[in-house]
Design an enzyme around this catalytic site. Structure first.
Site, mmCIF file in Angstrom:
data_model
loop_
_atom_site.group_PDB
_atom_site.id
_atom_site.type_symbol
_atom_site.label_atom_id
_atom_site.label_comp_id
_atom_site.label_asym_id
_atom_site.label_seq_id
_atom_site.Cartn_x
_atom_site.Cartn_y
_atom_site.Cartn_z
ATOM 1 N N LYS A 125 0.826 -1.219 0.000
ATOM 2 C CA LYS A 125 0.000 0.000 0.000
ATOM 3 C C LYS A 125 0.857 1.266 0.000
ATOM 4 O O LYS A 125 0.601 2.192 -0.761
ATOM 5 C CB LYS A 125 -0.939 0.027 1.233
ATOM 6 C CG LYS A 125 -1.915 -1.137 1.297
ATOM 7 C CD LYS A 125 -2.975 -0.923 2.382
ATOM 8 C CE LYS A 125 -2.411 -0.941 3.792
ATOM 9 N NZ LYS A 125 -1.916 -2.254 4.244
ATOM 10 N N ARG A 152 -10.311 0.403 8.063
ATOM 11 C CA ARG A 152 -9.919 -0.967 8.406
ATOM 12 C C ARG A 152 -11.065 -1.736 9.038
ATOM 13 O O ARG A 152 -10.887 -2.914 9.371
ATOM 14 C CB ARG A 152 -8.740 -0.931 9.379
ATOM 15 C CG ARG A 152 -7.354 -1.099 8.742
ATOM 16 C CD ARG A 152 -6.334 -0.970 9.836
ATOM 17 N NE ARG A 152 -5.063 -1.570 9.580
ATOM 18 C CZ ARG A 152 -3.991 -0.902 9.158
ATOM 19 N NH1 ARG A 152 -4.081 0.379 8.879
ATOM 20 N NH2 ARG A 152 -2.840 -1.534 9.020
ATOM 21 N N ARG A 156 11.103 -5.760 5.477
ATOM 22 C CA ARG A 156 10.943 -4.324 5.748
ATOM 23 C C ARG A 156 11.441 -3.974 7.148
ATOM 24 O O ARG A 156 12.002 -2.908 7.377
ATOM 25 C CB ARG A 156 9.457 -3.946 5.593
ATOM 26 C CG ARG A 156 9.184 -2.468 5.829
ATOM 27 C CD ARG A 156 7.755 -2.098 5.482
ATOM 28 N NE ARG A 156 6.802 -2.629 6.438
ATOM 29 C CZ ARG A 156 5.482 -2.538 6.305
ATOM 30 N NH1 ARG A 156 4.955 -1.966 5.241
ATOM 31 N NH2 ARG A 156 4.669 -3.031 7.213
ATOM 32 N N ARG A 205 10.304 -0.052 12.568
ATOM 33 C CA ARG A 205 8.966 -0.200 13.156
ATOM 34 C C ARG A 205 8.932 -1.385 14.117
ATOM 35 O O ARG A 205 9.304 -2.503 13.768
ATOM 36 C CB ARG A 205 7.921 -0.415 12.050
ATOM 37 C CG ARG A 205 7.531 0.872 11.377
ATOM 38 C CD ARG A 205 6.539 0.645 10.266
ATOM 39 N NE ARG A 205 5.345 -0.100 10.662
ATOM 40 C CZ ARG A 205 4.285 -0.238 9.898
ATOM 41 N NH1 ARG A 205 4.256 0.315 8.704
ATOM 42 N NH2 ARG A 205 3.246 -0.915 10.315
ATOM 43 N N ARG A 226 -0.986 -9.213 13.201
ATOM 44 C CA ARG A 226 -1.578 -8.194 12.327
ATOM 45 C C ARG A 226 -2.374 -8.848 11.203
ATOM 46 O O ARG A 226 -3.427 -8.347 10.807
ATOM 47 C CB ARG A 226 -0.484 -7.289 11.760
ATOM 48 C CG ARG A 226 0.080 -6.329 12.809
ATOM 49 C CD ARG A 226 1.412 -5.751 12.412
ATOM 50 N NE ARG A 226 1.348 -4.858 11.286
ATOM 51 C CZ ARG A 226 2.404 -4.504 10.535
ATOM 52 N NH1 ARG A 226 3.602 -4.997 10.826
ATOM 53 N NH2 ARG A 226 2.261 -3.683 9.541
HETATM 54 P P1 AMP Z 1 -0.043 0.557 9.126
HETATM 55 O O1 AMP Z 1 1.108 1.504 9.078
HETATM 56 O O2 AMP Z 1 -1.188 0.988 8.245
HETATM 57 O O3 AMP Z 1 0.359 -0.870 8.882
HETATM 58 O O4 AMP Z 1 -0.621 0.615 10.625
HETATM 59 C C1 AMP Z 1 0.161 0.196 11.734
HETATM 60 C C2 AMP Z 1 -0.750 -0.059 12.930
HETATM 61 O O5 AMP Z 1 -1.434 1.154 13.288
HETATM 62 C C3 AMP Z 1 -1.853 -1.087 12.707
HETATM 63 O O6 AMP Z 1 -1.405 -2.405 12.908
HETATM 64 C C4 AMP Z 1 -2.886 -0.652 13.745
HETATM 65 O O7 AMP Z 1 -2.510 -1.060 15.050
HETATM 66 C C5 AMP Z 1 -2.773 0.871 13.707
HETATM 67 N N1 AMP Z 1 -3.700 1.442 12.689
HETATM 68 C C6 AMP Z 1 -3.363 2.090 11.540
HETATM 69 N N2 AMP Z 1 -4.453 2.469 10.852
HETATM 70 C C7 AMP Z 1 -5.516 2.045 11.581
HETATM 71 C C8 AMP Z 1 -6.923 2.101 11.387
HETATM 72 N N3 AMP Z 1 -7.467 2.655 10.291
HETATM 73 N N4 AMP Z 1 -7.720 1.563 12.358
HETATM 74 C C9 AMP Z 1 -7.191 1.002 13.465
HETATM 75 N N5 AMP Z 1 -5.877 0.892 13.697
HETATM 76 C C10 AMP Z 1 -5.033 1.401 12.767
#
Ligand code: AMP
Length: 191
Positions: free
Chosen positions: A14, A90, A129, A135, A146
């Site tokens: 993404k 999400r 990554r 991270r 996840r």
């Molecule tokens: P990402 O960078 O999109 O992979 O997000 C990393 C983490 O942030 C996820 O595993 C969730 O814990 C939290 N997170 C990010 N976006 C959302 C969302 N739209 N709703 C809930 N948690 C989120």
């Protein structure tokens, strides 16, 4: 305006494909993961609450995310050709909130780019990554959590958007440029 949702499991590409879409279409980028990581770095209350969920591979509660998204969207102003939503929505509740927020601004979701990648490849990519991303959640154990979260809470959105006639299925394995060519076709075909 083109309002694009980029959708897919963690590690599906993404972020990588968002960069290419932004470079070509000039849309504003909203990554809820990036906003949350910024809050954590700044040591805010939201950041403190969010980090406990993120480190467990769980979703941050909808109400917090939806409020944060509204503030982030307003901060982009009106003078933009569209938005790419990356990592949001999400959950079904978030998707419904997004529809309402956009409708209140006379807008709608134009297209949902659904990047489809098998689990083995996803885990491989997240571990790779993790070597450079810094991270805390890019490790095998959290990646598996996840993915479980993705299947139970996020994947139902695929049907939600298929029902709305907005889901564009994209094979997320291949070269970055090859995948992007398919994405571009889907974006250009959208209203
Ligand atoms: P990402 O960078 O999109 O992979 O997000 C990393 C983490 O942030 C996820 O595993 C969730 O814990 C939290 N997170 C990010 N976006 C959302 C969302 N739209 N709703 C809930 N948690 C989120």
């Amino acid at each position: 305006m083109k309002n694009i949702v980029i959708f897919g499991a963690p590690g599906s590409g993404k972020g990588t494909q968002s960069d290419k879409i932004i470079a070509e279409y000039g849309v504003a980028h909203i990554s809820t993961g990036d906003v949350l990581r910024g809050e954590i770095k700044a040591g805010t209350e939201l950041g403190k609450t969010a980090s406990a969920y993120i480190n467990e591979g769980k979703l941050v509660p909808d109400s917090l995310i939806i409020d944060m998204l509204a503030v982030t969207l307003d901060a982009k102003g009106k003078d933009i050709p569209g938005v790419i939503f990356d990592g949001f929505p999400r959950t079904i509740a978030q998707a419904e909130a997004l529809n309402e927020m956009l409708a209140a601004r006379g807008e709608k979701v134009s297209v949902v780019i659904g990047l489809e990648v098998d689990d083995e490849e996803l885990i491989k990519r997240i571990i790779a990554r993790g070597k450079t991303s810094g991270r805390a959640d890019d490790n095998e154990e959290t990646a598996k959590k996840r993915l479980n979260t993705y299947y139970s809470q996020t994947l139902p959105l695929k049907d939600f958007y298929i029902n709305e006639g907005k889901y564009a299925k994209i094979q997320g394995v291949g070269t970055i440029d090859g995948i992007y060519a398919d994405i571009k076709k889907a974006i250009d075909a959208a209203e």
